[in-house]
Design a protein around this motif. Structure first.
Motif, PDB file in Angstrom:
ATOM      1  N   TYR A  29      -6.308  -1.176 -14.775  1.00 21.82           N
ATOM      2  CA  TYR A  29      -6.340   0.122 -14.098  1.00 21.82           C
ATOM      3  C   TYR A  29      -6.378   1.249 -15.120  1.00 21.82           C
ATOM      4  O   TYR A  29      -7.157   2.208 -14.981  1.00 21.82           O
ATOM      5  CB  TYR A  29      -5.125   0.264 -13.186  1.00 21.82           C
ATOM      6  N   ASP A  64      -4.607   5.909  -8.232  1.00 23.92           N
ATOM      7  CA  ASP A  64      -5.887   6.049  -7.524  1.00 23.92           C
ATOM      8  C   ASP A  64      -6.150   4.752  -6.762  1.00 23.92           C
ATOM      9  O   ASP A  64      -6.475   3.715  -7.361  1.00 23.92           O
ATOM     10  CB  ASP A  64      -6.992   6.327  -8.532  1.00 23.92           C
ATOM     11  N   THR A  65      -5.982   4.786  -5.439  1.00 18.85           N
ATOM     12  CA  THR A  65      -6.102   3.566  -4.641  1.00 18.85           C
ATOM     13  C   THR A  65      -7.509   2.981  -4.693  1.00 18.85           C
ATOM     14  O   THR A  65      -7.680   1.754  -4.710  1.00 18.85           O
ATOM     15  CB  THR A  65      -5.701   3.852  -3.188  1.00 18.85           C
ATOM     16  N   ASP A  66      -8.529   3.849  -4.693  1.00 14.97           N
ATOM     17  CA  ASP A  66      -9.912   3.346  -4.759  1.00 14.97           C
ATOM     18  C   ASP A  66     -10.160   2.612  -6.068  1.00 14.97           C
ATOM     19  O   ASP A  66     -10.803   1.543  -6.093  1.00 14.97           O
ATOM     20  CB  ASP A  66     -10.902   4.509  -4.610  1.00 14.97           C
ATOM     21  N   LEU A  67      -9.668   3.165  -7.149  1.00 14.36           N
ATOM     22  CA  LEU A  67      -9.853   2.521  -8.452  1.00 14.36           C
ATOM     23  C   LEU A  67      -9.008   1.261  -8.560  1.00 14.36           C
ATOM     24  O   LEU A  67      -9.420   0.270  -9.188  1.00 14.36           O
ATOM     25  CB  LEU A  67      -9.485   3.501  -9.562  1.00 14.36           C
ATOM     26  N   LYS A  83      -9.844   1.354 -16.714  1.00  9.98           N
ATOM     27  CA  LYS A  83     -10.841   1.909 -15.795  1.00  9.98           C
ATOM     28  C   LYS A  83     -10.641   3.411 -15.622  1.00  9.98           C
ATOM     29  O   LYS A  83     -11.599   4.189 -15.551  1.00  9.98           O
ATOM     30  CB  LYS A  83     -10.758   1.204 -14.444  1.00  9.98           C
ATOM     31  N   LYS A 129      -2.061  -4.384  -8.900  1.00 14.21           N
ATOM     32  CA  LYS A 129      -1.558  -3.795  -7.658  1.00 14.21           C
ATOM     33  C   LYS A 129      -0.049  -4.000  -7.553  1.00 14.21           C
ATOM     34  O   LYS A 129       0.691  -3.088  -7.151  1.00 14.21           O
ATOM     35  CB  LYS A 129      -2.266  -4.412  -6.458  1.00 14.21           C
ATOM     36  N   GLU A 139      -8.280  -0.759  -6.180  1.00 20.42           N
ATOM     37  CA  GLU A 139      -8.871  -1.833  -5.380  1.00 20.42           C
ATOM     38  C   GLU A 139      -9.794  -2.711  -6.214  1.00 20.42           C
ATOM     39  O   GLU A 139     -10.006  -3.882  -5.896  1.00 20.42           O
ATOM     40  CB  GLU A 139      -9.639  -1.236  -4.195  1.00 20.42           C
ATOM     41  N   GLU A 140     -10.332  -2.158  -7.279  1.00 23.44           N
ATOM     42  CA  GLU A 140     -11.234  -2.915  -8.131  1.00 23.44           C
ATOM     43  C   GLU A 140     -10.488  -3.769  -9.143  1.00 23.44           C
ATOM     44  O   GLU A 140     -11.127  -4.540  -9.880  1.00 23.44           O
ATOM     45  CB  GLU A 140     -12.160  -1.956  -8.874  1.00 23.44           C
ATOM     46  N   ARG A 188       0.834  -1.204   0.000  1.00 22.99           N
ATOM     47  CA  ARG A 188       0.000   0.000   0.000  1.00 22.99           C
ATOM     48  C   ARG A 188       0.869   1.255   0.000  1.00 22.99           C
ATOM     49  O   ARG A 188       0.531   2.253  -0.635  1.00 22.99           O
ATOM     50  CB  ARG A 188      -0.937  -0.008   1.203  1.00 22.99           C
ATOM     51  N   GLN A 225     -13.304   6.215 -16.574  1.00 18.47           N
ATOM     52  CA  GLN A 225     -13.750   7.208 -15.585  1.00 18.47           C
ATOM     53  C   GLN A 225     -13.565   8.620 -16.115  1.00 18.47           C
ATOM     54  O   GLN A 225     -14.460   9.468 -15.999  1.00 18.47           O
ATOM     55  CB  GLN A 225     -12.959   7.018 -14.284  1.00 18.47           C
TER      56      GLN A 225
END
Length: 366
Positions: A293, A13-16, A296, A25, A18-19, A4, A300
């Motif tokens: 990532y 973008d950590t939130d993105l 996405k 990662k 996570e998906e 992390r 976005q």
């Protein structure tokens, strides 16, 4: 936890993220680790470089940490804003400013490490330069004193030669009156006659003059030798005063110049090493494949752009419609007789008030 932290260093973008899958990662954690360790290397190298300037650990470490944080922030910003595109050449153009900056930073940071690695060789070059500077300094200072010293030495030689010449003359007079006494020269009469006495008196007078000359010249020679000793002492003092400046010759610029006199190939490889380290975050981002990532993130951004374009179009339609309604409303009002009569009445009153005010002002002036 460590993953992390490195993802945070990558600017993703950590939130993105996570998906996305674990592989995505890991990829961005690797990019973040490259950014982090590049900043660490920059901090260490700059701290050493600043230590050679300030000669103080605390100052060097403080500014070295600031430099490392600046490099970290710069790399994180560029990596986070470097978007994956369909054309790799467009990505190169986007990263070109940072790559040029990496070359500059690599040159600046690699030099201190080179100075440390080749310290012994640089010290040898500096020692040779210091020795040459010492000789040159002595020669330059000697130019200020040599003419005077040579002149004083010439005076001493002249005074000594004057005594020698006088001694030679006295010895010749001695030989003359001895030869007169023995009858070998002059009157050729053996014995101490009048001529002998005359030559003897002349010799004695010259001998006394020689003694006086020797005493006087010795005093003058001692005075001149004192002046020579004083000048020699002054010369030695100036040499001693300037020597610490030469001994202190070894700052950053002097070491860099000494490094330039060494073979260039080892320094070039160290530069390439730091260039690789400095450009590693950008290269890692450029070489990384386009993943979930990136897709996405592009989706976005496309959704946000579409929403913004839609809102902007709606505002433009709203403004156009409102303008047309206002034009129609004011057009209808302009045709009403009641509004015309009201504005005509007010205009008449305003003009009457202006006329009265002007009349009063002119009357007061008269």
């Amino acid at each position: 936890m460590l993953q992390r932290f490195f993802i945070l260093c990558s600017g993703a973008d950590t939130d993105l993220l996570e998906e996305c899958s674990a592989g995505e990662k890991t990829k961005y954690a690797g990019i973040g680790a490259t950014v982090f360790f590049t900043a660490v290397m920059a901090a260490i190298a700059s701290s050493f470089a600043l230590y050679t300037v300030f000669d103080n650990y605390y100052t060097a470490i403080f500014f070295g940490l600031i430099w490392g944080m600046m490099i970290f922030n710069l790399d994180r910003y560029i990596v986070s804003t470097l978007k994956k595109r369909e054309n790799f050449f467009d990505e190169i153009i986007q990263a070109a400013p940072r790559l040029m900056l990496a070359v500059i930073i690599a040159i600046v940071i690699s030099k201190p490490l080179e100075l440390k690695i080749f310290e012994k060789e640089i010290n040898q070059v500096l020692l040779e330069e210091k020795n040459q500077m010492t000789l040159d300094n002595k020669e330059q200072l000697a130019l200020q004193y040599t003419p005077t010293l040579d002149s004083l030495s010439g005076e001493i030689d002249a005074l000594k030669q004057e005594v020698v010449d006088k001694e030679t003359e006295v010895n010749e007079l001695y030989g003359t009156y001895i030869a007169e006494a023995e009858g070998r020269e002059g009157t050729l009469i053996v014995g101490k006659g009048p001529v002998y006495k005359e030559k003897r008196e002349k010799h004695d007078d010259e001998l006394a003059a020689l003694q006086a000359l020797r005493t006087d010249n010795n005093e003058r020679i001692e005075t001149i030798e004192g002046q020579i000793a004083s000048l020699s002492q002054e010369y030695s003092s100036k040499v001693a005063e300037s020597q610490p400046v030469i001994d202190g010759f070894g700052g950053l610029m002097a070491r860099v110049n000494a490094l330039e006199k060494l073979p260039w190939l080892p320094s070039f490889f160290i530069f390439l090493l730091f260039l690789a380290v400095e450009s590693a975050p950008i290269v890692a981002k450029l070489l990384s494949p386009k993943g979930a990532y990136d897709l996405k993130l592009a989706e976005q951004e496309s959704a946000v752009k579409s929403w913004v374009d839609q809102q902007q179009a709606q505002r433009e339609v709203l403004v156009t419609t409102d303008r047309e309604v206002n034009n129609r409303v004011y057009a209808d009002i302009a045709e009403e007789q009641e509004l015309y009569d009201y504005k005509r009445k007010r205009a008449r009153e305003l003009m009457q008030m202006q006329a009265d005010a002007f009349y009063k002002k002119q009357k007061g002036l008269l």
